[in-house]
Design an enzyme around this catalytic site. Structure first.
Site, mmCIF file in Angstrom:
data_model
loop_
_atom_site.group_PDB
_atom_site.id
_atom_site.type_symbol
_atom_site.label_atom_id
_atom_site.label_comp_id
_atom_site.label_asym_id
_atom_site.label_seq_id
_atom_site.Cartn_x
_atom_site.Cartn_y
_atom_site.Cartn_z
ATOM 1 N N HIS A 62 34.539 44.150 39.080
ATOM 2 C CA HIS A 62 35.884 44.034 39.094
ATOM 3 C C HIS A 62 36.316 42.550 39.062
ATOM 4 O O HIS A 62 35.790 41.752 39.795
ATOM 5 C CB HIS A 62 36.264 44.515 40.361
ATOM 6 C CG HIS A 62 35.715 46.134 40.374
ATOM 7 N ND1 HIS A 62 35.230 46.851 41.677
ATOM 8 C CD2 HIS A 62 35.586 47.360 39.415
ATOM 9 C CE1 HIS A 62 34.835 47.897 41.200
ATOM 10 N NE2 HIS A 62 35.185 48.326 40.180
ATOM 11 N N LYS A 72 37.168 35.038 46.445
ATOM 12 C CA LYS A 72 36.518 36.087 47.128
ATOM 13 C C LYS A 72 35.056 35.582 47.971
ATOM 14 O O LYS A 72 34.285 34.906 47.323
ATOM 15 C CB LYS A 72 36.114 36.867 46.402
ATOM 16 C CG LYS A 72 35.958 38.165 46.798
ATOM 17 C CD LYS A 72 35.580 39.536 45.707
ATOM 18 C CE LYS A 72 36.798 39.858 45.076
ATOM 19 N NZ LYS A 72 36.874 41.132 44.090
ATOM 20 N N TYR A 132 34.829 41.864 52.621
ATOM 21 C CA TYR A 132 35.420 40.761 51.836
ATOM 22 C C TYR A 132 36.421 39.999 52.552
ATOM 23 O O TYR A 132 37.379 40.761 53.193
ATOM 24 C CB TYR A 132 36.190 41.719 50.866
ATOM 25 C CG TYR A 132 35.406 42.559 49.920
ATOM 26 C CD1 TYR A 132 34.719 42.324 48.700
ATOM 27 C CD2 TYR A 132 34.952 43.949 50.363
ATOM 28 C CE1 TYR A 132 34.177 43.257 47.906
ATOM 29 C CE2 TYR A 132 34.504 44.867 49.704
ATOM 30 C CZ TYR A 132 33.995 44.435 48.680
ATOM 31 O OH TYR A 132 33.431 45.479 47.722
ATOM 32 N N ASP A 178 41.365 41.162 26.517
ATOM 33 C CA ASP A 178 42.270 40.145 26.041
ATOM 34 C C ASP A 178 42.150 39.135 26.880
ATOM 35 O O ASP A 178 42.110 38.889 27.983
ATOM 36 C CB ASP A 178 43.632 40.665 26.040
ATOM 37 C CG ASP A 178 44.625 39.890 25.730
ATOM 38 O OD1 ASP A 178 44.425 38.763 25.289
ATOM 39 O OD2 ASP A 178 45.894 40.439 25.483
#
Length: 185
Positions: A62, A72, A132, A178
Site C-alpha cells: 500500500h 511511515k 504505525y 500512472d
C-alpha cells in the site's frame, strides 16, 4: 536507538534498546531529537494499529498517491511480521527494489520509510498487532497499492498467503501505475 541503513536510501531499520530488570523492560520507540539527528522528519500526524488474527495474513503493498505520500514508522507490538518496503520513486536508482525484515515483539526492530515507498507485511504468528506512526494525514481518495506478487518486484514472502483483502488481490502491477501518482526521487 540504533539507526541502521538499508540498501534503499530513505528506508531505515531502527533497533530499539530496552532497559530491563526483574519487572520487565522499558523501551523508547520514538524520539524526535534522535530521529532528526539521523535525517528523519520527526513529525507525527497519525498513529494506528492493525490486528491480524491468522498467521499468513498478507496486507499490501500500500501507499498513498502523490502528493499525499507518507513517511511511515512500523513495528510489531505483539507476535511477528515480515515487513516490506518497496521503493516506488521514479528516478531512484533503487526503483522497484524492496527490503524485508522480521519485526517482532521480542527483537525490538522497527522500519521507517520516507515518502515514496509502498508498504506491506505478512503475519508470521497468529494474533499479531502492528503499530504505525505516520507523518501525514490519511487521504482516502489517494489510497493506492501494488500487487503483492508483482513479478518485477519479486518480494520473497516467507509463507503462502492465507488471508488477503479482495482489494489487495485486485491491485495493479507497478509498471501499470500512472507515474504521476508516484513521487519522483
Amino acid at each position: 536507538m540504533e539507526f541502521l541503513p538499508t540498501k534503499l536510501s530513505g528506508c531505515s531499520l531502527i533497533r530499539m534498546q530496552p532497559v530491563g530488570d526483574s519487572r520487565g523492560y522499558f523501551v523508547r520507540t520514538f524520539c524526535a531529537r534522535e530521529f532528526s539527528e539521523h535525517g528523519i522528519e520527526p513529525h507525527l500526524a497519525q498513529a494506528s494499529y492493525s490486528f491480524n488474527a491468522r498467521r499468513g495474513t498478507l496486507r499490501g503493498l500500500h501507499f498513498q498517491a502523490a502528493p499525499a505520500m507518507e513517511d511511515k514508522l512500523v513495528r510489531c507490538i505483539r507476535g511477528a511480521i515480515f515487513d516490506v518496503m518497496v521503493d516506488i520513486r521514479p528516478g531512484s536508482p533503487t526503483f522497484g527494489d524492496w527490503v524485508g525484515y522480521e519485526l517482532s515483539d521480542s527483537n525490538h526492530l522497527q522500519l521507517h520509510s520516507v515518502r515514496g515507498f509502498a508498504h506491506g507485511f505478512q503475519a508470521l504468528t497468529d494474533d499479531c498487532i502492528v503499530a504505525y506512526h505516520i507523518a501525514q494525514f490519511y487521504e482516502a481518495d489517494k489510497s493506492a497499492g501494488i500487487r503483492w506478487d508483482d513479478p518485477d518486484i519479486g518480494v520473497e514472502w516467507p509463507l503462502e498467503p492465507t488471508d488477503q483483502s479482495p482489494r489487495d488481490l485486485q491491485l495493479p502491477l507497478l509498471k501499470d501505475i500512472d507515474q504521476e501518482r508516484l513521487m519522483p526521487y
